[in-house]
Design a protein around this motif. Structure first.
Motif, PDB file in Angstrom:
ATOM      1  N   HIS A   1       4.031   4.732  12.678  1.00  0.00           N
ATOM      2  CA  HIS A   1       4.125   4.666  11.208  1.00  0.00           C
ATOM      3  C   HIS A   1       5.023   5.826  10.786  1.00  0.00           C
ATOM      4  O   HIS A   1       4.593   6.979  10.784  1.00  0.00           O
ATOM      5  CB  HIS A   1       2.706   4.802  10.633  1.00  0.00           C
TER       6      HIS A   1
ATOM      7  N   HIS B   1       7.924   7.876   8.354  1.00  0.00           N
ATOM      8  CA  HIS B   1       8.536   8.088   7.039  1.00  0.00           C
ATOM      9  C   HIS B   1       9.968   8.565   7.250  1.00  0.00           C
ATOM     10  O   HIS B   1      10.336   9.058   8.311  1.00  0.00           O
ATOM     11  CB  HIS B   1       7.689   9.048   6.208  1.00  0.00           C
TER      12      HIS B   1
ATOM     13  N   TYR C   1      -4.683   8.794  -1.479  1.00  0.00           N
ATOM     14  CA  TYR C   1      -4.921   8.686  -0.049  1.00  0.00           C
ATOM     15  C   TYR C   1      -4.729  10.019   0.653  1.00  0.00           C
ATOM     16  O   TYR C   1      -5.125  10.229   1.772  1.00  0.00           O
ATOM     17  CB  TYR C   1      -4.051   7.592   0.575  1.00  0.00           C
TER      18      TYR C   1
ATOM     19  N   ASN D   1       9.451   4.543   3.748  1.00  0.00           N
ATOM     20  CA  ASN D   1       8.928   4.230   5.083  1.00  0.00           C
ATOM     21  C   ASN D   1      10.015   3.559   5.914  1.00  0.00           C
ATOM     22  O   ASN D   1      11.085   3.238   5.400  1.00  0.00           O
ATOM     23  CB  ASN D   1       7.757   3.243   4.947  1.00  0.00           C
TER      24      ASN D   1
ATOM     25  N   ARG E   1       0.841  -1.198   0.000  1.00  0.00           N
ATOM     26  CA  ARG E   1       0.000   0.000   0.000  1.00  0.00           C
ATOM     27  C   ARG E   1       0.883   1.257   0.000  1.00  0.00           C
ATOM     28  O   ARG E   1       1.079   1.891  -1.014  1.00  0.00           O
ATOM     29  CB  ARG E   1      -0.956  -0.036   1.211  1.00  0.00           C
ATOM     30  N   ASP E   2       1.505   1.575   1.105  1.00  0.00           N
ATOM     31  CA  ASP E   2       2.341   2.778   1.145  1.00  0.00           C
ATOM     32  C   ASP E   2       3.552   2.616   0.217  1.00  0.00           C
ATOM     33  O   ASP E   2       3.954   3.557  -0.464  1.00  0.00           O
ATOM     34  CB  ASP E   2       2.823   3.049   2.576  1.00  0.00           C
TER      35      ASP E   2
HETATM   36 ZN    ZN Z   1       2.608   6.535   5.205  1.00  0.00          ZN
END
Ligand code: ZN
Ligand code: KIV
Length: 524
Positions: free
Chosen positions: A207, A209, A520, A243, A19-20
């Motif tokens: 989460h 980055h 998103y 990420n 996803r990311d």
């Molecule tokens: Zn993210």
């Protein structure tokens, strides 16, 4: 594992490569590649796989549904913006899983609130309604206050409390733009756990980055502050600087258990294989000096290091190569090796291949063994990477280039396009340019070349070259990769592979899907 059963020292690994990671421009994966990566993640012991963003496109929806149907142990999560339509679509996709999760979010920082132009009160109401709706569909609901690290403390606390009251089971605190630092990351989670009403009933997730290169440190600091779920991607894939890298947090916890007494369920011996596969299917090569999975991560070049290593490996090695699934580079086979030997070698490298795939690989292996003195594990992996060719619409049939000190360089090329051969001779500024001009003459297009990269697979002048080509056309970004002992052939094949992907992408974006309009980041 739910928050009731999760041991206090157990950290859940939530992988968001699909996803990311896939959101990274140019990292698009095909349906079958996504299924393969999901299976590898599940087998490796990842706790939660975020399989995609179901409302983004028909393709994303199909991939999340199929991954949900196939998953064995992992929880399968889908992403949904905080609106009822997204959440319903997400549930339609993840509901097939033995353990489904809806992950819904909205940007809570002042900058993000300004985009849908919501007041704090309106946003609070939206969070309540959306999490309640999600929880009515699914027992496992994750709430994310996007850009949490730049959200005012009182409002962040409020959003988290509303989500918990509405039934969220996991609360994620994203550092969306990689802005936080380790001390702050730990303090934020610690404070939330101490002050948020109902904090003891949920798992807190981090989460991060990597914009400032601190994603791994920030994730581990968050765990020290009480987070028990780390969100990460293989190779640190992801938009901008990416990420948190899964392999880094897993190995840091394993190697430094003395000061970080938390465990994961990941089998670290599978890290190298999945890293190679993600690099291949995403078209994002791993930098040589990348921690844990880089080509040089366990290489000791300098004389002093080599001497120390020979006497005692522990002098310069804090983990053993085999702990991350790295095998000593071995000479595999020569041109007399048979099919069974190739199958055994592939199995050893982590590839299960069907009989028809083996047949094709064997033919290409023989051709390679004829051209190359020594065939290494890396060469075999490069052959596997090149496999897409059989079912692609455009294929390279013939290429001859004339190059050297006298210009112009020229390329004589035949491409098979939808089963029909087409031939052309073109000139260019060097052999690669001439070959690319030939492809463009046979397959006219307006895509711009964004990246052209060459890496040697092994050492020696007869080594295969892996070429990566990235192209962009009207917002569609695609990457192609190929390997060959001839760099110009590898370049032409990589270019053709990118074009094949572009054609697939043109179809999926023309199907009337909303892939180009749903992001998103449009959190409204
Ligand atoms: Zn993210
Ligand atoms: O970075 C981020 O904030 C995200 C959210 C959607 C969780 O990826």
């Amino acid at each position: 594992m739910t928050q009731e059963t999760q041991a206090r020292d157990r950290v859940l690994i939530f992988d968001t490569t699909l996803r990311d990671g896939e959101q990274s421009p140019g990292a698009t994966m095909t349906h079958s590649e996504k299924l393969e990566i999901a299976q590898l993640l599940d087998e490796m012991g990842v706790d939660i796989i975020e399989a995609g963003f179901p409302i983004a496109s028909e393709g994303d929806f199909a991939a999340v549904s199929e991954i949900a149907k196939r998953a064995d142990d992992a929880v399968i999560a889908g992403l949904a913006r905080a609106n009822l339509k997204d959440i319903d679509r997400c549930w339609e996709a993840v509901k097939h899983a033995r353990r489904p999760r809806i992950h819904t979010f909205i940007g809570t920082s002042p900058l993000h609130r300004a985009i849908p132009n919501l007041s704090r009160e309106e946003m609070a109401e939206r969070i309540h309604d959306c999490v309640t709706h999600a929880r009515n569909l699914c027992d496992d609901v994750q709430w994310s206050s996007m850009d949490a690290t730049r959200t005012e403390w009182d409002f962040l606390k409020q959003t988290v409390e509303i989500a918990i009251r509405a039934g969220a089971t996991t609360i994620n605190i994203p550092d969306t733009v990689g802005y936080t630092a380790p001390v702050e990351s730990a303090d934020l989670i610690r404070r939330l756990i101490a002050e948020v009403e109902g904090a003891e009933d949920v798992v807190f997730a981090t989460h991060c980055h990597n914009d400032l290169g601190m994603a791994t440190a920030n994730s581990l600091a968050a765990v020290a502050g009480g987070a028990r779920q780390i969100e990460c991607t293989i190779n640190g894939l992801g938009e901008r600087a990416g990420n948190t890298a899964l392999e880094e947090v897993v190995m840091a916890l394993k190697v430094r258990g003395d000061i970080m007494p938390w465990t994961t369920g990941v089998d670290s011996r599978k890290l190298m294989h999945i890293s190679h596969r993600v690099a291949t299917v995403s078209g994002f090569p791993v930098q040589f000096n990348k921690a844990i999975v880089g080509k040089n991560a366990f290489a000791h070049e300098s004389g002093i290091h080599q001497d120390g290593m020979l006497k005692n490996a522990a002098t310069f090695e804090i983990m053993r190569p085999e702990d991350v699934g790295l095998k000593a580079t071995s000479l595999v086979m020569g041109k007399h090796s048979g099919r069974a030997a190739l199958r055994a070698k592939l199995k050893d490298l982590g590839y299960e291949v069907a009989d028809n795939q083996l047949g094709d690989l064997f033919v290409r292996f023989k051709a390679l063994a004829d051209r190359k003195k020594e065939v290494y594990d890396e060469d075999i992996e490069a052959l596997v990477r090149d496999q897409g060719a059989a079912d692609e619409a455009i294929r390279l049939k013939f290429l001859r280039v004339i190059c050297g000190t006298e210009a112009p360089q020229s390329a004589d090329m035949t491409l098979t396009i939808d089963g029909v051969d087409h031939q052309v001779t073109t000139q260019g500024d060097g052999p690669v340019d001439a070959a690319f001009n030939a492809v463009k003459a046979l397959v006219p297009h307006k895509a711009r070349l964004q990246l052209y990269q060459v890496h040697a697979v092994t050492e020696g002048t007869d080594a295969q070259a892996t070429v990566t080509v990235r192209m962009a056309e009207e917002g569609r970004i695609v990457t192609g990769q190929s390997a060959d002992t001839d760099t110009v052939v590898a370049s032409a094949k990589a270019y053709i592979s990118a074009l094949n992907r572009l054609m697939v992408k043109r179809r999926t974006t023309a199907e009337g899907s909303d892939i180009k309009t749903v992001s998103y980041k449009d959190a409204g």
